[in-house]
Motif scaffolding. Structure first.
Motif, short mmCIF file in Angstrom:
data_model
loop_
_atom_site.label_atom_id
_atom_site.label_comp_id
_atom_site.label_asym_id
_atom_site.label_seq_id
_atom_site.Cartn_x
_atom_site.Cartn_y
_atom_site.Cartn_z
N LEU A 7 0.79 -1.23 0.00
CA LEU A 7 0.00 0.00 0.00
C LEU A 7 0.82 1.29 0.00
O LEU A 7 0.55 2.18 -0.81
N PRO A 8 1.83 1.44 0.87
CA PRO A 8 2.59 2.69 0.84
C PRO A 8 3.29 2.93 -0.50
O PRO A 8 3.32 4.06 -0.99
N HIS A 9 3.78 1.87 -1.11
CA HIS A 9 4.45 2.00 -2.41
C HIS A 9 3.44 2.38 -3.51
O HIS A 9 3.75 3.21 -4.37
N LEU A 10 2.26 1.76 -3.46
CA LEU A 10 1.22 2.10 -4.43
C LEU A 10 0.78 3.56 -4.27
O LEU A 10 0.60 4.27 -5.28
N ARG A 11 0.64 4.00 -3.02
CA ARG A 11 0.24 5.40 -2.80
C ARG A 11 1.30 6.36 -3.34
O ARG A 11 0.97 7.37 -3.97
N ASN A 12 2.56 6.07 -3.07
CA ASN A 12 3.63 6.94 -3.56
C ASN A 12 3.65 6.98 -5.09
O ASN A 12 3.81 8.05 -5.69
N PHE A 13 3.49 5.83 -5.72
CA PHE A 13 3.50 5.78 -7.18
C PHE A 13 2.30 6.54 -7.75
O PHE A 13 2.44 7.32 -8.71
N ALA A 14 1.13 6.35 -7.15
CA ALA A 14 -0.07 7.06 -7.61
C ALA A 14 0.07 8.56 -7.42
O ALA A 14 -0.30 9.35 -8.29
N LEU A 15 0.64 8.97 -6.29
CA LEU A 15 0.86 10.40 -6.05
C LEU A 15 1.85 10.98 -7.04
O LEU A 15 1.69 12.11 -7.52
N HIS A 16 2.85 10.20 -7.39
CA HIS A 16 3.83 10.64 -8.39
C HIS A 16 3.15 10.84 -9.75
O HIS A 16 3.45 11.81 -10.46
N LEU A 17 2.22 9.96 -10.11
CA LEU A 17 1.53 10.08 -11.39
C LEU A 17 0.51 11.22 -11.42
O LEU A 17 0.45 11.98 -12.39
N THR A 18 -0.28 11.33 -10.37
CA THR A 18 -1.40 12.29 -10.38
C THR A 18 -1.05 13.66 -9.82
O THR A 18 -1.68 14.64 -10.19
N ARG A 19 -0.11 13.71 -8.90
CA ARG A 19 0.25 14.94 -8.19
C ARG A 19 -0.95 15.52 -7.43
O ARG A 19 -1.06 16.72 -7.23
N ASP A 20 -1.86 14.65 -7.05
CA ASP A 20 -3.07 15.04 -6.34
C ASP A 20 -3.38 13.94 -5.32
O ASP A 20 -3.69 12.81 -5.70
#
Length: 189
Positions: free
Chosen positions: A18-31
């Motif tokens: 989960l923490p890795h997925l959140r970081n990757f998603a935040l990197h993609l969306t910036r939101d």
């Protein structure tokens, strides 16, 4: 029993990812909000497709692939969408229908031709050319009161012919100016 072990294995691994997925998603969306939605959608898709996951392979890589593909699909979809939070843009047609305007213009031109020439001339000078009543009266060689009367009668007659409720609906809008311009070019004053 085998399916139970696999789902338990995936549940244990999901919490670690989960923490890795959140970081990757935040990197993609910036939101942060969109990234949380993306992670949640990824987990739902992964859970629904759990039977496609190959035990012994990298679960995190599989989840990252689902997340990335979901992001790209959403991005392609959003690129074609227009943001319209209050719905004002959607309520307003992009292109006004032409057929109604064309029919109204034809009716107006026909009605203008049927006006007596003195009234038509007075109306053309005032409504289409924007001349003052005084200037139009001088051009027609009549008194200002006579010209005002002719314009008033022309508007009232047009309103009756076009079945309008009020002669003031025949103001200097685009349709009126276009009809008058067209009539002027085909029948010079």
């Amino acid at each position: 029993m085998r399916a139970r072990r696999r789902s338990r294995y995936v549940k244990d691994q999901l919490s670690a990812c989960l923490p890795h997925l959140r970081n990757f998603a935040l990197h993609l969306t910036r939101d942060p909000v969109r990234s949380d939605d993306l992670v949640q959608g990824t987990l739902l898709r992964a859970w629904a497709s759990l039977d496609q996951f190959q035990p012994g392979t990298n679960l995190e890589a599989w989840l990252f692939t689902i997340l990335r593909n979901s992001f790209y699909s959403e991005h392609r979809k959003r690129r074609r969408e227009v943001e319209d939070p209050e719905g004002g843009f959607a309520r307003r047609p992009m292109v006004q229908p032409e057929q109604d305007s064309k029919l109204m213009l034809d009716d107006l031109q026909e009605a203008l031709i049927r006006l007596p020439s003195g009234q038509r001339t007075a109306l053309l000078l005032v409504a289409e050319q924007g001349k003052s009543y005084e200037t139009a009266a001088a051009l027609c060689g009549v008194a200002v009161g006579t010209l005002k009367s002719r314009v008033n009668r022309a508007r009232a007659r047009l309103a009756a012919m076009l079945q309008m409720e009020n002669r003031h609906d025949l103001g200097p809008d685009r349709l009126m100016r276009a009809a008058l311009q067209h009539l002027k070019s085909t029948n010079p004053v």
